[in-house]
Design a protein around this motif. Structure first.
Motif, mmCIF file in Angstrom:
data_model
loop_
_atom_site.group_PDB
_atom_site.id
_atom_site.type_symbol
_atom_site.label_atom_id
_atom_site.label_comp_id
_atom_site.label_asym_id
_atom_site.label_seq_id
_atom_site.Cartn_x
_atom_site.Cartn_y
_atom_site.Cartn_z
ATOM 1 N N ILE A 30 0.854 -1.182 0.000
ATOM 2 C CA ILE A 30 0.000 0.000 0.000
ATOM 3 C C ILE A 30 0.892 1.236 0.000
ATOM 4 N N THR A 31 0.650 2.135 -0.940
ATOM 5 C CA THR A 31 1.425 3.377 -0.990
ATOM 6 C C THR A 31 0.535 4.611 -0.817
ATOM 7 N N ASN A 32 -0.776 4.403 -0.802
ATOM 8 C CA ASN A 32 -1.716 5.521 -0.658
ATOM 9 C C ASN A 32 -2.702 5.178 0.446
ATOM 10 N N LYS A 33 -2.736 5.985 1.498
ATOM 11 C CA LYS A 33 -3.606 5.655 2.637
ATOM 12 C C LYS A 33 -5.078 5.671 2.265
ATOM 13 N N ASN A 43 -2.607 5.039 9.678
ATOM 14 C CA ASN A 43 -1.803 5.791 10.647
ATOM 15 C C ASN A 43 -0.319 5.775 10.286
ATOM 16 N N ILE A 44 0.185 4.621 9.889
ATOM 17 C CA ILE A 44 1.605 4.549 9.518
ATOM 18 C C ILE A 44 1.869 5.399 8.273
ATOM 19 N N VAL A 62 8.225 -0.992 6.180
ATOM 20 C CA VAL A 62 7.879 0.411 6.004
ATOM 21 C C VAL A 62 8.979 1.058 5.176
ATOM 22 N N ASN A 63 8.574 1.743 4.114
ATOM 23 C CA ASN A 63 9.511 2.470 3.260
ATOM 24 C C ASN A 63 9.367 3.961 3.539
ATOM 25 N N ILE A 76 7.593 5.659 16.522
ATOM 26 C CA ILE A 76 6.175 5.952 16.246
ATOM 27 C C ILE A 76 5.512 4.727 15.614
ATOM 28 N N VAL A 77 6.202 4.117 14.646
ATOM 29 C CA VAL A 77 5.662 2.921 13.981
ATOM 30 C C VAL A 77 5.478 1.799 15.001
#
Length: 180
Positions: A30-33, A43-44, A62-63, A76-77
């Motif tokens: 996923i690259t778009n929330k 949230n991430i 996570v990138n 935070i993550v």
């Protein structure tokens, strides 16, 4: 709960291991929330500098963009992952995500089988995934996801690992290239 992290060959990607199942429906990037209603994913992806998330069976990659340091966002993550599972949730994703329905030729089926059995486990250890896209005129096109996407060593891995392996097993394959 103790969320562990592992570095990946990509300096802009970090693998988070919550010690619980993450995806119950296969690997997913996923690259778009806006593409997902999942609270943890949204949230991430809202953290400044985060560009994408890859969900594996038992990890979250996570990138981030190169202008942000891991020290600024890693805690935070981890906190978001801890909160998510502390609420009693079993999976980040537990629904059937639409899979591309490919009508594969015999050679394409062999390529996919080799990718899934021999290559996917190795790239998953590095926090990524590889997906078959096309085979035409001896050229296999694949898409690299998660930590593998944008990794400085992915070209070497693709040529020395994936290409050599596919050419060894399937003489019809002449080259492997990555597409976006």
């Amino acid at each position: 709960m103790f969320v562990q992290t592992e570095v990946t060959p990509n300096p802009n990607s970090l693998k988070f291991l919550p010690g619980k199942k993450v995806s119950n429906s296969g690997p997913y990037e996923i690259t778009n929330k806006e593409d997902m209603q999942n609270e943890l994913v949204r949230n991430i992806l809202s953290i400044n500098g985060v560009e994408g998330i890859f969900l594996g069976q038992d990890f979250i990659s996570v990138n981030k963009n190169e202008n942000i340091k891991w020290d600024e966002i890693k805690h935070i993550v981890i906190s978001l992952i801890n909160d998510f599972y502390a609420d009693g949730k079993e999976f980040v994703i537990d629904e059937n995500i639409k899979q591309e329905d490919l009508d594969l030729s015999e050679i394409e089926s062999k390529i996919v089988k080799i990718l899934e059995e021999k290559i996917r486990p190795a790239v998953a250890r590095d926090g990524g995934d590889i997906k078959f896209k096309e085979f035409k005129d001896g050229i296999v096109k694949v898409q690299l996801q998660g930590s593998c996407s944008g990794c400085p060593s992915s070209t070497m891995t693709l040529k020395q690992g994936v290409q050599n392996l596919l050419c060894h097993y399937l003489p019809e394959v002449k080259e492997v290239v990555a597409i976006q």
